[in-house]
Design a protein around this motif. Structure first.
Motif, PDB file in Angstrom:
ATOM      1  N   LEU A   1       4.296   2.608 -16.245  1.00 40.79           N
ATOM      2  CA  LEU A   1       3.019   3.578 -15.236  1.00 40.79           C
ATOM      3  C   LEU A   1       2.272   3.469 -14.136  1.00 40.79           C
ATOM      4  N   PRO A   2       3.135   3.909 -12.991  1.00 41.57           N
ATOM      5  CA  PRO A   2       2.215   4.046 -11.989  1.00 41.57           C
ATOM      6  C   PRO A   2       1.450   4.845 -11.613  1.00 41.57           C
ATOM      7  N   PHE A   3       0.678   4.970 -11.142  1.00 37.25           N
ATOM      8  CA  PHE A   3      -0.480   5.367 -10.472  1.00 37.25           C
ATOM      9  C   PHE A   3      -2.133   5.379  -9.483  1.00 37.25           C
ATOM     10  N   SER A   4      -2.426   6.502  -9.206  1.00 41.05           N
ATOM     11  CA  SER A   4      -3.236   6.558  -7.860  1.00 41.05           C
ATOM     12  C   SER A   4      -4.424   7.411  -7.870  1.00 41.05           C
ATOM     13  N   LEU A   5      -4.374   7.609  -6.871  1.00 39.20           N
ATOM     14  CA  LEU A   5      -5.823   9.223  -7.395  1.00 39.20           C
ATOM     15  C   LEU A   5      -4.965  10.511  -7.259  1.00 39.20           C
ATOM     16  N   ASP A   6      -4.049  10.329  -6.905  1.00 40.46           N
ATOM     17  CA  ASP A   6      -3.475  11.758  -6.596  1.00 40.46           C
ATOM     18  C   ASP A   6      -1.919  12.057  -7.193  1.00 40.46           C
ATOM     19  N   GLY A   7      -1.123  10.531  -7.553  1.00 37.28           N
ATOM     20  CA  GLY A   7      -0.174  10.804  -8.267  1.00 37.28           C
ATOM     21  C   GLY A   7       1.364  10.993  -7.487  1.00 37.28           C
ATOM     22  N   MET A   8       0.866  10.875  -6.153  1.00 37.39           N
ATOM     23  CA  MET A   8       1.913  11.508  -5.317  1.00 37.39           C
ATOM     24  C   MET A   8       2.593  10.452  -4.475  1.00 37.39           C
ATOM     25  N   PRO A   9       4.069  10.102  -5.185  1.00 39.36           N
ATOM     26  CA  PRO A   9       4.684   9.005  -4.231  1.00 39.36           C
ATOM     27  C   PRO A   9       4.879   8.882  -2.802  1.00 39.36           C
ATOM     28  N   PRO A  10       5.121   8.338  -2.130  1.00 37.70           N
ATOM     29  CA  PRO A  10       5.531   8.434  -0.747  1.00 37.70           C
ATOM     30  C   PRO A  10       6.625   8.963  -0.774  1.00 37.70           C
ATOM     31  N   LEU A  11       6.869   9.686   0.588  1.00 35.31           N
ATOM     32  CA  LEU A  11       8.899  10.441   0.655  1.00 35.31           C
ATOM     33  C   LEU A  11       9.307   9.123   1.880  1.00 35.31           C
ATOM     34  N   PRO A  12      10.392   9.737   1.419  1.00 36.43           N
ATOM     35  CA  PRO A  12      11.678   8.383   1.877  1.00 36.43           C
ATOM     36  C   PRO A  12      12.033   9.168   3.735  1.00 36.43           C
ATOM     37  N   LYS A  13      12.718   7.968   4.281  1.00 35.87           N
ATOM     38  CA  LYS A  13      12.397   8.661   5.589  1.00 35.87           C
ATOM     39  C   LYS A  13      13.738   9.040   5.892  1.00 35.87           C
ATOM     40  N   PRO A  14      14.069  10.148   6.782  1.00 39.36           N
ATOM     41  CA  PRO A  14      15.691  10.642   6.907  1.00 39.36           C
ATOM     42  C   PRO A  14      16.906   9.803   7.392  1.00 39.36           C
ATOM     43  N   VAL A  15      17.906   9.650   6.915  1.00 42.98           N
ATOM     44  CA  VAL A  15      18.923   9.556   6.703  1.00 42.98           C
ATOM     45  C   VAL A  15      19.421   9.335   8.318  1.00 42.98           C
ATOM     46  N   GLN A  16      20.112   8.254   8.692  1.00 39.54           N
ATOM     47  CA  GLN A  16      20.399   8.635  10.284  1.00 39.54           C
ATOM     48  C   GLN A  16      20.832   9.536  11.032  1.00 39.54           C
ATOM     49  N   ALA A  17      21.368   9.608  10.408  1.00 39.91           N
ATOM     50  CA  ALA A  17      22.181  11.135  11.670  1.00 39.91           C
ATOM     51  C   ALA A  17      21.310  12.662  11.389  1.00 39.91           C
ATOM     52  N   LEU A  18      20.110  12.265  10.668  1.00 39.88           N
ATOM     53  CA  LEU A  18      18.501  13.137  11.293  1.00 39.88           C
ATOM     54  C   LEU A  18      17.757  12.850  11.643  1.00 39.88           C
ATOM     55  N   GLU A  19      17.929  11.735  12.576  1.00 43.96           N
ATOM     56  CA  GLU A  19      16.830  10.819  13.293  1.00 43.96           C
ATOM     57  C   GLU A  19      16.188  11.581  14.091  1.00 43.96           C
TER      58      GLU A  19
END
Length: 541
Positions: A250-268
């Motif tokens: 059960l991961p938890f935080s004040l807003d419960g929102m996970p960090p979003l991943p970086k784009p793949v190299q082709a989209l950088e």
């Protein structure tokens, strides 16, 4: 009393005698900058680690579950004193089997940094010494600074540098209360790091409910340790259990929102600023830092809106206003899993990037200019605090994890092994059955994955406490960190480098900041300090 090194390169009297306390990547950067600028200086390093330059974040014995959140090809740290030393990417190709991995294990970067330190020791044997000891006291007399360890006293030094990373910190009130209550409850509390220690402990948690306090990058490391580190496999987008995992995580935080991943190299390159946009944003930030907090944020928002609208075709004004008022509130009506799925799709290019995702990536690419401009400013403390808060809020995207880490979290959630929870720490109760999360989940294990704030008043290191008590270190009004100038100088003959200077610095947690502007400014200050002593025969720069 033991003296610091007294002979520099070539056997001449050293230009300056330096004592560096702490030698992770930032300590290495200080050493390299000093040797490149003052080749006849004398440097004593004090760090208890057997692997100087790696630091705890990149320790050589760390589990491979803990991976870089920066591509290996993007690790661009100049070899200042030894220009012939290979880059990290080249070193990976030459010495390991991990060259093809975009995001290799963190311990490999530690091995690379330690190899650079070893090469320095071999090249500057009379100028550089490592003492595998902890400094507990410091004093100053007419001859300079003296440092005390359990082995005796060392010195004198013309300059001390504190490059200690994250010193021991007092636990916050919630964790203190849980520690006191846990004694009679038969539950377990554990820190997220070191990861290899957590991996060993987790072998005893099969079938238990484990809560993770915090939902940043550290939580993703912990998830990998509790699953892949216990023999599970991630294949074809699915998680395959080993049977040794906890019953539920059960991961938890004040807003419960996970960090979003970086784009793949082709989209950088899609998120790159044009030359005009970069100049406009840099100028806006420079001017904003002299304004009041509200006007400053408005000015930065207007400059950010231009590239964001170009990329999305949407007006980002409303999103940016909400972000400045309450970071992440734009997603409060959505479930954490929906946010995670969208983030993965945007990072993979399967879905157009949203306004928020674009702004996060634009701000990530602006980080080098952000650090430089922020450091050079002497604007109002309240304004600096506001810009720091804006940057901190966007870290859920600017410091995002690799796409594979986000996909692992999603696979674990789809499997039912992970449940993302929204919980406010003070409202969590510890009972005889364990911690009560969202009224029906009881956790028998609690892992702390929250990074302590870089505030002077919560540091529990005896040396820093003594410096604070003596008035040698003072609090920065913007953040409560250590007050320094743009070269890290806190007092005469004493400099501080790293995240503890937040308020004067910003976004200091990056490996690139270790070798960045503040460390370079400090080295230039050392050159100026040496010149009056040596006159026309001063050091070569």
């Amino acid at each position: 009393m033991q003296s610091g090194s007294v002979a520099g390169a070539g056997g001449t009297k050293p230009a300056l005698r330096l004592g560096i306390i702490g030698c992770g990547p930032r300590g290495l950067a200080a050493v390299e900058h000093a040797l490149a600028s003052l080749p006849r200086c004398s440097i004593d390093i004090f760090d208890p680690s057997p692997w100087p330059a790696a630091g705890p974040n990149f320790a050589l014995d760390e589990t491979a579950c803990c991976r870089l959140n920066l591509r290996a090809c993007d690790v661009d740290i100049p070899a200042l004193a030894l220009p012939e030393h290979p880059s990290f990417s080249d070193w990976l190709c030459q010495t390991t089997a991990h060259a093809a991995e975009e995001y290799p294990p963190r311990h490999l970067l530690g091995e690379y940094l330690h190899s650079r330190f070893s090469a320095l020791l071999a090249s500057f044997p009379m100028a550089l010494a490592h003492h595998q000891q902890v400094v507990t006291k410091a004093r100053r007399d007419a001859s300079g600074w003296w440092l005390a360890t359990h082995m005796g006293e060392y010195g004198p030094y013309d300059e001390l540098v504190l490059a200690m990373g994250q010193p021991v910190t007092q636990p916050d009130s919630t964790w203190q209360r849980w520690c006191a209550q846990a004694v009679g409850c038969g539950v377990t509390l554990a820190p997220a790091y070191p990861g290899h220690a957590l991996q060993q402990k987790a072998a005893r948690w099969s079938g238990k409910t484990v809560a993770i306090r915090g939902l940043g990058l550290a939580a993703l490391d912990v998830l990998a340790i509790l699953t892949l580190g216990q023999g599970g496999r991630f294949s074809g987008g699915r998680y395959i259990r080993s049977g040794a995992e906890p019953a539920v995580i059960l991961p938890f935080s004040l807003d419960g929102m996970p960090p979003l991943p970086k784009p793949v190299q082709a989209l950088e390159s899609r998120f790159d600023l044009t030359g005009g946009e970069a100049a406009l944003l840099g100028d806006a930030l420079t001017r904003a830092l002299d304004l009041g907090p509200d006007a400053a944020l408005a000015k930065v928002r207007r400059a950010l809106a231009i590239p964001a609208q170009r990329l999305t075709g949407e007006d980002p004004t409303g999103w940016l206003k909400v972000e400045c008022d309450t970071a992440g509130a734009q997603d409060s009506a959505r479930s954490p899993l929906a946010v995670l799925r969208d983030g993965i799709d945007m990072a993979a290019g399967r879905k157009p990037a949203s306004v928020g995702y674009c702004i996060g990536q634009i701000w990530r690419k602006f980080q080098p200019d952000l650090r430089r401009i922020f450091l050079a400013s002497d604007g109002p403390a309240e304004t600096r605090a506001a810009i720091l808060g804006f940057d901190r809020g966007l870290k859920r995207m600017t410091y995002g994890p690799p796409l594979t880490s986000a996909r692992l979290m999603l696979a674990l959630a789809d499997d039912g092994l992970v449940q993302l929870a929204v919980a406010d720490d003070p409202k969590i109760k510890l009972t005889a059955q364990g911690w009560v999360l969202n009224k029906h989940s009881y956790a028998q294990v609690m892992i702390d994955a929250v990074l302590p704030p870089p505030r002077l008043d919560v540091i529990d290191d005896p040396l820093i406490r003594a410096f604070r008590s003596d008035g040698v270190l003072r609090e920065n009004k913007a953040t409560g960190g250590i007050d320094v100038d743009d070269a890290g100088r806190a007092s005469e003959g004493l400099a501080v480098l790293g995240r503890l200077t937040e308020g004067r610095s910003i976004a200091a947690d990056s490996i690139h900041d270790c070798f960045g502007v503040m460390t370079r400014n400090w080295a230039r200050g050392m050159v100026r300090a040496a010149e009056p002593v040596h006159g026309s025969d001063g050091p070569d720069v």
